[in-house]
Design a protein around this motif. Structure first.
Motif, PDB file in Angstrom:
ATOM      1  N   ALA A 227      -1.340 -14.735  10.790  1.00  0.00           N
ATOM      2  CA  ALA A 227      -2.308 -15.826  10.846  1.00  0.00           C
ATOM      3  C   ALA A 227      -1.767 -16.997  11.646  1.00  0.00           C
ATOM      4  CB  ALA A 227      -2.676 -16.272   9.435  1.00  0.00           C
ATOM      5  N   VAL A 228      -0.504 -17.320  11.465  1.00  0.00           N
ATOM      6  CA  VAL A 228       0.110 -18.431  12.199  1.00  0.00           C
ATOM      7  C   VAL A 228       0.216 -18.093  13.682  1.00  0.00           C
ATOM      8  CG1 VAL A 228       2.230 -19.774  12.488  1.00  0.00           C
ATOM      9  CG2 VAL A 228       1.338 -19.329  10.191  1.00  0.00           C
ATOM     10  N   SER A 229       0.584 -16.858  13.986  1.00  0.00           N
ATOM     11  CA  SER A 229       0.707 -16.440  15.382  1.00  0.00           C
ATOM     12  C   SER A 229      -0.628 -16.517  16.112  1.00  0.00           C
ATOM     13  CB  SER A 229       1.264 -15.021  15.456  1.00  0.00           C
ATOM     14  OG  SER A 229       1.365 -14.587  16.799  1.00  0.00           O
ATOM     15  N   LYS A 230      -1.688 -16.023  15.474  1.00  0.00           N
ATOM     16  CA  LYS A 230      -3.005 -16.086  16.112  1.00  0.00           C
ATOM     17  C   LYS A 230      -3.477 -17.533  16.214  1.00  0.00           C
ATOM     18  CE  LYS A 230      -7.800 -14.520  15.979  1.00  0.00           C
ATOM     19  NZ  LYS A 230      -8.830 -13.666  15.339  1.00  0.00           N
TER      20      LYS A 230
ATOM     21  N   ASP B  38      10.520 -26.756  27.942  1.00  0.00           N
ATOM     22  CA  ASP B  38       9.438 -26.445  28.885  1.00  0.00           C
ATOM     23  C   ASP B  38       8.299 -25.707  28.193  1.00  0.00           C
ATOM     24  OD1 ASP B  38      10.764 -24.084  28.405  1.00  0.00           O
ATOM     25  OD2 ASP B  38      10.918 -23.483  30.505  1.00  0.00           O
ATOM     26  N   LYS B  39       8.435 -25.485  26.876  1.00  0.00           N
ATOM     27  CA  LYS B  39       7.396 -24.841  26.083  1.00  0.00           C
ATOM     28  C   LYS B  39       6.921 -25.784  24.976  1.00  0.00           C
ATOM     29  CE  LYS B  39       7.814 -20.746  28.090  1.00  0.00           C
ATOM     30  NZ  LYS B  39       8.433 -19.623  27.357  1.00  0.00           N
ATOM     31  N   ALA B  40       5.712 -25.567  24.492  1.00  0.00           N
ATOM     32  CA  ALA B  40       5.218 -26.242  23.293  1.00  0.00           C
ATOM     33  C   ALA B  40       5.680 -25.409  22.099  1.00  0.00           C
ATOM     34  CB  ALA B  40       3.704 -26.350  23.326  1.00  0.00           C
ATOM     35  N   ILE B  41       6.566 -25.976  21.293  1.00  0.00           N
ATOM     36  CA  ILE B  41       7.267 -25.209  20.268  1.00  0.00           C
ATOM     37  C   ILE B  41       6.834 -25.625  18.861  1.00  0.00           C
ATOM     38  CG2 ILE B  41       9.521 -24.749  19.234  1.00  0.00           C
ATOM     39  CD1 ILE B  41      10.769 -25.021  21.949  1.00  0.00           C
ATOM     40  N   ASP B  42       6.503 -24.641  18.034  1.00  0.00           N
ATOM     41  CA  ASP B  42       6.295 -24.826  16.606  1.00  0.00           C
ATOM     42  C   ASP B  42       7.263 -23.901  15.876  1.00  0.00           C
ATOM     43  OD1 ASP B  42       4.097 -26.557  17.139  1.00  0.00           O
ATOM     44  OD2 ASP B  42       2.813 -24.810  17.399  1.00  0.00           O
ATOM     45  N   LEU B  43       7.524 -24.207  14.617  1.00  0.00           N
ATOM     46  CA  LEU B  43       8.521 -23.469  13.856  1.00  0.00           C
ATOM     47  C   LEU B  43       7.939 -23.014  12.521  1.00  0.00           C
ATOM     48  CD1 LEU B  43      11.601 -22.667  13.517  1.00  0.00           C
ATOM     49  CD2 LEU B  43      11.825 -24.838  12.275  1.00  0.00           C
ATOM     50  N   LEU B  44       8.060 -21.720  12.228  1.00  0.00           N
ATOM     51  CA  LEU B  44       7.645 -21.153  10.946  1.00  0.00           C
ATOM     52  C   LEU B  44       8.893 -20.790  10.147  1.00  0.00           C
ATOM     53  CD1 LEU B  44       5.624 -19.802   8.940  1.00  0.00           C
ATOM     54  CD2 LEU B  44       5.756 -17.747  10.380  1.00  0.00           C
ATOM     55  N   PHE B  45       8.917 -21.212   8.869  1.00  0.00           N
ATOM     56  CA  PHE B  45      10.046 -20.912   7.983  1.00  0.00           C
ATOM     57  C   PHE B  45       9.504 -20.347   6.680  1.00  0.00           C
ATOM     58  CE2 PHE B  45      13.230 -22.484   4.762  1.00  0.00           C
ATOM     59  CZ  PHE B  45      14.252 -21.620   5.136  1.00  0.00           C
ATOM     60  N   ASP B  46      10.033 -19.188   6.267  1.00  0.00           N
ATOM     61  CA  ASP B  46       9.544 -18.526   5.056  1.00  0.00           C
ATOM     62  C   ASP B  46      10.520 -18.632   3.884  1.00  0.00           C
ATOM     63  OD1 ASP B  46      11.613 -16.812   5.719  1.00  0.00           O
ATOM     64  OD2 ASP B  46      10.344 -15.044   6.015  1.00  0.00           O
ATOM     65  N   GLY B  47      11.516 -19.492   4.020  1.00  0.00           N
ATOM     66  CA  GLY B  47      12.529 -19.624   2.989  1.00  0.00           C
ATOM     67  C   GLY B  47      13.802 -18.907   3.349  1.00  0.00           C
ATOM     68  N   THR B  48      13.716 -17.971   4.302  1.00  0.00           N
ATOM     69  CA  THR B  48      14.888 -17.224   4.765  1.00  0.00           C
ATOM     70  C   THR B  48      14.961 -17.202   6.283  1.00  0.00           C
ATOM     71  OG1 THR B  48      14.771 -15.776   2.820  1.00  0.00           O
ATOM     72  CG2 THR B  48      16.089 -15.008   4.677  1.00  0.00           C
ATOM     73  N   ASN B  49      13.856 -16.850   6.912  1.00  0.00           N
ATOM     74  CA  ASN B  49      13.840 -16.629   8.359  1.00  0.00           C
ATOM     75  C   ASN B  49      13.055 -17.718   9.087  1.00  0.00           C
ATOM     76  OD1 ASN B  49      15.150 -13.976   8.184  1.00  0.00           O
ATOM     77  ND2 ASN B  49      13.242 -13.313   7.225  1.00  0.00           N
ATOM     78  N   TYR B  50      13.559 -18.037  10.287  1.00  0.00           N
ATOM     79  CA  TYR B  50      12.864 -18.955  11.187  1.00  0.00           C
ATOM     80  C   TYR B  50      12.185 -18.147  12.289  1.00  0.00           C
ATOM     81  CZ  TYR B  50      16.104 -22.412   9.172  1.00  0.00           C
ATOM     82  OH  TYR B  50      16.827 -23.205   8.327  1.00  0.00           O
ATOM     83  N   THR B  51      10.942 -18.512  12.592  1.00  0.00           N
ATOM     84  CA  THR B  51      10.219 -17.888  13.686  1.00  0.00           C
ATOM     85  C   THR B  51       9.724 -18.982  14.625  1.00  0.00           C
ATOM     86  OG1 THR B  51       9.471 -16.080  12.252  1.00  0.00           O
ATOM     87  CG2 THR B  51       8.292 -16.397  14.339  1.00  0.00           C
ATOM     88  N   LEU B  52      10.075 -18.880  15.900  1.00  0.00           N
ATOM     89  CA  LEU B  52       9.601 -19.841  16.890  1.00  0.00           C
ATOM     90  C   LEU B  52       8.272 -19.370  17.453  1.00  0.00           C
ATOM     91  CD1 LEU B  52      12.733 -20.842  19.020  1.00  0.00           C
ATOM     92  CD2 LEU B  52      11.632 -22.109  17.178  1.00  0.00           C
TER      93      LEU B  52
ATOM     94  N   ILE C 248      -5.224 -21.022  10.727  1.00  0.00           N
ATOM     95  CA  ILE C 248      -4.367 -20.316   9.762  1.00  0.00           C
ATOM     96  C   ILE C 248      -5.179 -19.988   8.507  1.00  0.00           C
ATOM     97  CG2 ILE C 248      -2.345 -20.509   8.261  1.00  0.00           C
ATOM     98  CD1 ILE C 248      -1.105 -22.377  10.373  1.00  0.00           C
ATOM     99  N   THR C 249      -5.932 -20.962   8.033  1.00  0.00           N
ATOM    100  CA  THR C 249      -6.750 -20.787   6.826  1.00  0.00           C
ATOM    101  C   THR C 249      -7.739 -19.628   6.987  1.00  0.00           C
ATOM    102  OG1 THR C 249      -6.602 -23.170   6.432  1.00  0.00           O
ATOM    103  CG2 THR C 249      -8.301 -21.962   5.231  1.00  0.00           C
TER     104      THR C 249
END
Length: 269
Positions: free
Chosen positions: A235-238, A186-200, A222-223
């Protein structure tokens, strides 16, 4: 006041919603000074079911544009979009390495909006081999993520996480996979991965279909955030908030597409 410099190496979208037009509008909204090296010109034919035509720019012209832009010193952040040919990808990678560019966002554009056929398989391979090792952040959609990771089509969050790991192993420091409306949620979901942690990154799904240019706008945001000194996570969050507002504020341009509105975030805040 020091104005931060941002660069897009991307195609020109004649409809104005995506490509370097989206990037430059977004850069401006973030208060940065945008440069562009044009790699191709994308048009649509309303008399032929809105067929997309992509006309590449000669790689030597792109090389000359990058030389012009970078003659004043490195930019604070840059992104790529549609790159048109292997030769252009090679010139872009060479410029990044020669000028030791930082805050590099690779948006691995492989198809035009509304189409699902890989435009040039050799370009996807060159992006993977030449640009991902130079990327601070790479921002594939689900189709692009499956191509880079070498997986079956991605349809779930678990598959997004699996692809993110594989793409990170190709050299990108951070991977953002854009699931958006395509993931069953029910949400528009993107995924950030830094090599260790996942952030939705989640936002309400918008009922409208005014999302032409959303991917370009997200990567450009982001840029510009990185150019302004934000961390990748911030940057990704904003950028998620910025593009969500842009989709909500979008409009119907014609019977085929509705572009996002890049000015919506700042007008709402």
């Amino acid at each position: 006041m020091t104005i931060k410099k941002t660069l897009t190496v991307a195609g020109s979208d004649s409809s104005g919603g995506a490509g370097l037009q989206a990037d430059l509008k977004t850069f401006q909204e973030y208060g940065t000074f945008g440069f562009s090296a044009v790699t191709s010109i994308v048009t649509m034919d309303p008399d032929d079911n809105w067929r997309h035509d992509v006309t590449p720019i000669d790689a030597l012209v792109v090389k000359a544009a990058l030389k012009t832009i970078l003659s004043g010193g490195p930019v604070d952040a840059m992104k790529t979009g549609m790159l048109g040919s292997v030769a252009i990808i090679e010139e872009t990678a060479a410029a990044i390495e020669q000028h030791h560019l930082q805050n590099v966002v690779i948006d691995p554009v492989m198809v035009c909006k509304g189409e699902d056929e890989l435009m040039q398989p050799e370009n996807a391979t060159a992006i993977r081999d030449l640009l991902l090792p130079l990327a601070t952040v790479v921002t594939p959609n689900l189709f692009e993520a499956s191509q880079l990771a070498g997986t079956a089509p991605i349809t779930s969050l678990a598959e997004m996480k699996n692809a993110a790991v594989k793409i990170h192993q190709l050299g990108a420091q951070y991977v953002v996979i854009k699931g958006g409306k395509a993931i069953d949620s029910d949400k528009a979901i993107d995924l950030l991965f830094d090599g260790t942690n996942y952030t939705l990154l989640e936002a309400p799904k918008d009922a409208n279909n005014h999302n032409h240019g959303a991917g370009c706008t997200f990567a450009a945001a982001i840029t510009a955030g990185l150019a302004n000194g934000m961390t990748v996570e911030a940057a990704v969050s904003k950028a998620k908030d910025f593009v969500t507002a842009a989709i909500t504020g979008g409009f119907a341009l014609n019977e085929f597409i509705g572009p996002v509105w890049h000015g919506a975030y700042n007008r709402n805040n």
